[in-house]
Motif scaffolding. Structure first.
Motif, PDB file in Angstrom:
ATOM      1  N   ASP A   5       0.806  -1.213   0.000  1.00 50.73           N
ATOM      2  CA  ASP A   5       0.000   0.000   0.000  1.00 50.73           C
ATOM      3  C   ASP A   5       0.848   1.276   0.000  1.00 50.73           C
ATOM      4  OD1 ASP A   5      -2.140  -1.713   0.011  1.00 50.73           O
ATOM      5  OD2 ASP A   5      -2.869  -1.170   2.010  1.00 50.73           O
ATOM      6  N   GLY A   6       2.130   1.152   0.301  1.00 51.93           N
ATOM      7  CA  GLY A   6       3.013   2.307   0.240  1.00 51.93           C
ATOM      8  C   GLY A   6       3.547   2.585  -1.155  1.00 51.93           C
ATOM      9  N   ALA A   7       3.525   1.578  -2.013  1.00 53.21           N
ATOM     10  CA  ALA A   7       4.090   1.729  -3.357  1.00 53.21           C
ATOM     11  C   ALA A   7       3.478   2.881  -4.156  1.00 53.21           C
ATOM     12  CB  ALA A   7       3.990   0.410  -4.121  1.00 53.21           C
ATOM     13  N   PRO A   8       2.154   3.052  -4.144  1.00 53.01           N
ATOM     14  CA  PRO A   8       1.596   4.182  -4.907  1.00 53.01           C
ATOM     15  C   PRO A   8       2.112   5.545  -4.428  1.00 53.01           C
ATOM     16  CG  PRO A   8      -0.136   2.622  -4.352  1.00 53.01           C
ATOM     17  CD  PRO A   8       1.092   2.192  -3.601  1.00 53.01           C
ATOM     18  N   ILE A   9       2.352   5.675  -3.128  1.00 51.28           N
ATOM     19  CA  ILE A   9       2.874   6.938  -2.601  1.00 51.28           C
ATOM     20  C   ILE A   9       4.267   7.201  -3.164  1.00 51.28           C
ATOM     21  CG2 ILE A   9       3.609   8.156  -0.499  1.00 51.28           C
ATOM     22  CD1 ILE A   9       1.441   6.444   0.998  1.00 51.28           C
ATOM     23  N   LEU A  10       5.093   6.163  -3.171  1.00 46.88           N
ATOM     24  CA  LEU A  10       6.456   6.319  -3.702  1.00 46.88           C
ATOM     25  C   LEU A  10       6.433   6.647  -5.192  1.00 46.88           C
ATOM     26  CD1 LEU A  10       8.276   3.433  -1.817  1.00 46.88           C
ATOM     27  CD2 LEU A  10       8.374   5.902  -1.343  1.00 46.88           C
ATOM     28  N   ARG A  11       5.532   6.013  -5.925  1.00 49.04           N
ATOM     29  CA  ARG A  11       5.413   6.319  -7.359  1.00 49.04           C
ATOM     30  C   ARG A  11       4.993   7.771  -7.572  1.00 49.04           C
ATOM     31  NH1 ARG A  11       2.894   0.829  -7.444  1.00 49.04           N
ATOM     32  NH2 ARG A  11       4.457  -0.535  -8.392  1.00 49.04           N
ATOM     33  N   GLU A  12       4.020   8.239  -6.765  1.00 54.02           N
ATOM     34  CA  GLU A  12       3.565   9.629  -6.864  1.00 54.02           C
ATOM     35  C   GLU A  12       4.694  10.607  -6.578  1.00 54.02           C
ATOM     36  OE1 GLU A  12       0.354  10.184  -4.110  1.00 54.02           O
ATOM     37  OE2 GLU A  12      -0.969   8.805  -5.206  1.00 54.02           O
ATOM     38  N   ARG A  13       5.610  10.214  -5.702  1.00 49.78           N
ATOM     39  CA  ARG A  13       6.719  11.084  -5.319  1.00 49.78           C
ATOM     40  C   ARG A  13       7.891  10.988  -6.296  1.00 49.78           C
ATOM     41  NH1 ARG A  13       6.083  12.914   0.110  1.00 49.78           N
ATOM     42  NH2 ARG A  13       3.852  12.741   0.485  1.00 49.78           N
ATOM     43  N   GLY A  14       7.752  10.135  -7.311  1.00 49.96           N
ATOM     44  CA  GLY A  14       8.755  10.093  -8.363  1.00 49.96           C
ATOM     45  C   GLY A  14       9.830   9.036  -8.223  1.00 49.96           C
ATOM     46  N   LEU A  15       9.641   8.076  -7.317  1.00 50.23           N
ATOM     47  CA  LEU A  15      10.630   7.011  -7.190  1.00 50.23           C
ATOM     48  C   LEU A  15      10.586   6.118  -8.425  1.00 50.23           C
ATOM     49  CD1 LEU A  15      12.768   5.860  -5.234  1.00 50.23           C
ATOM     50  CD2 LEU A  15      11.001   4.274  -4.432  1.00 50.23           C
ATOM     51  N   ALA A  16      11.733   5.775  -8.953  1.00 47.18           N
ATOM     52  CA  ALA A  16      11.823   4.932 -10.148  1.00 47.18           C
ATOM     53  C   ALA A  16      11.143   3.587  -9.896  1.00 47.18           C
ATOM     54  CB  ALA A  16      13.287   4.710 -10.521  1.00 47.18           C
ATOM     55  N   GLU A  17      10.534   3.047 -10.920  1.00 53.83           N
ATOM     56  CA  GLU A  17       9.787   1.796 -10.780  1.00 53.83           C
ATOM     57  C   GLU A  17      10.684   0.645 -10.337  1.00 53.83           C
ATOM     58  OE1 GLU A  17       6.578  -0.595 -10.379  1.00 53.83           O
ATOM     59  OE2 GLU A  17       6.563   1.574 -10.695  1.00 53.83           O
ATOM     60  N   ALA A  18      11.911   0.598 -10.797  1.00 51.26           N
ATOM     61  CA  ALA A  18      12.822  -0.472 -10.363  1.00 51.26           C
ATOM     62  C   ALA A  18      13.069  -0.388  -8.857  1.00 51.26           C
ATOM     63  CB  ALA A  18      14.149  -0.384 -11.121  1.00 51.26           C
TER      64      ALA A  18
END
Length: 185
Positions: A67-80
């Motif tokens: 459930d934290g992954a979408p937050i990291l994606r929104e913040r610009g963390l690379a998918e890898a």
């Protein structure tokens, strides 16, 4: 994402000082492994730093880290990087060397911290692998640390637990004793 941005996320979502220090421990261990393997220490350290950023808002294994992954994606963390963080979950598939390393160091840093904190000096520089091995055998000590998971993860990583893994993680943490609050002060 750079380390300052990642640390900002940690400070935003993690209020517990001990959890922040755990995340720093994992960062330093990941950097140590990256250097050993000739990989990018900043990239490896970043996933170590962020791996538990959502634990306080998603405190179950059903939620964390998915459930934290979408937050990291929104913040610009690379998918890898997101995928490596997802790989430290208990049922996750670990594909890359970085995935396997994160899984292997995560629990071990907690045991090393516990071993340090029961020493009279509370200084990690006084800890040796043999001290960790002695406490490892005592299943009542730091009972929340899953020793079987560490053994399995280390085997998947393809390194020896006592000759290589524990000394590398310990050294990485010792090199940052003050940052981790493990310098006896």
């Amino acid at each position: 994402m750079d380390r300052d941005q990642a640390w900002g996320i940690v400070c935003e979502f993690v209020k517990s000082d001990s959890l922040r220090k755990h995340m720093l421990s994992v960062e330093f261990a990941m950097r140590g492994y990256a250097q050993h393997y000739g990989e990018n220490a900043d990239s490896w350290g970043l996933v170590g730093l962020l791996h538990d950023f959502d634990w306080e808002i998603h405190p179950t294994l059903e939620q964390h880290p998915m459930d934290g992954a979408p937050i990291l994606r929104e913040r610009g963390l690379a998918e890898a990087d997101v995928q490596t963080i997802l790989s430290h979950g208990p049922l996750a598939e670990r594909v890359t060397l970085r995935d396997k390393t994160l899984h292997a160091v995560d629990e071990l840093t907690g045991l090393i911290t516990a071993v340090t904190l029961v020493r009279p000096s509370k200084n990690i520089t006084d800890v040796e692998p043999k001290s960790i091995k002695k406490k490892w055998k005592d299943k009542t000590f730091a009972a929340g640390v899953n020793r079987e998971e560490i053994e399995q993860a280390t085997a998947e990583l393809g390194v020896d637990l006592w000759e290589f893994h524990v000394p590398l993680v310990l050294k990485a943490m010792q090199d940052h004793a003050a940052d981790l609050g493990l310098d006896g002060q």
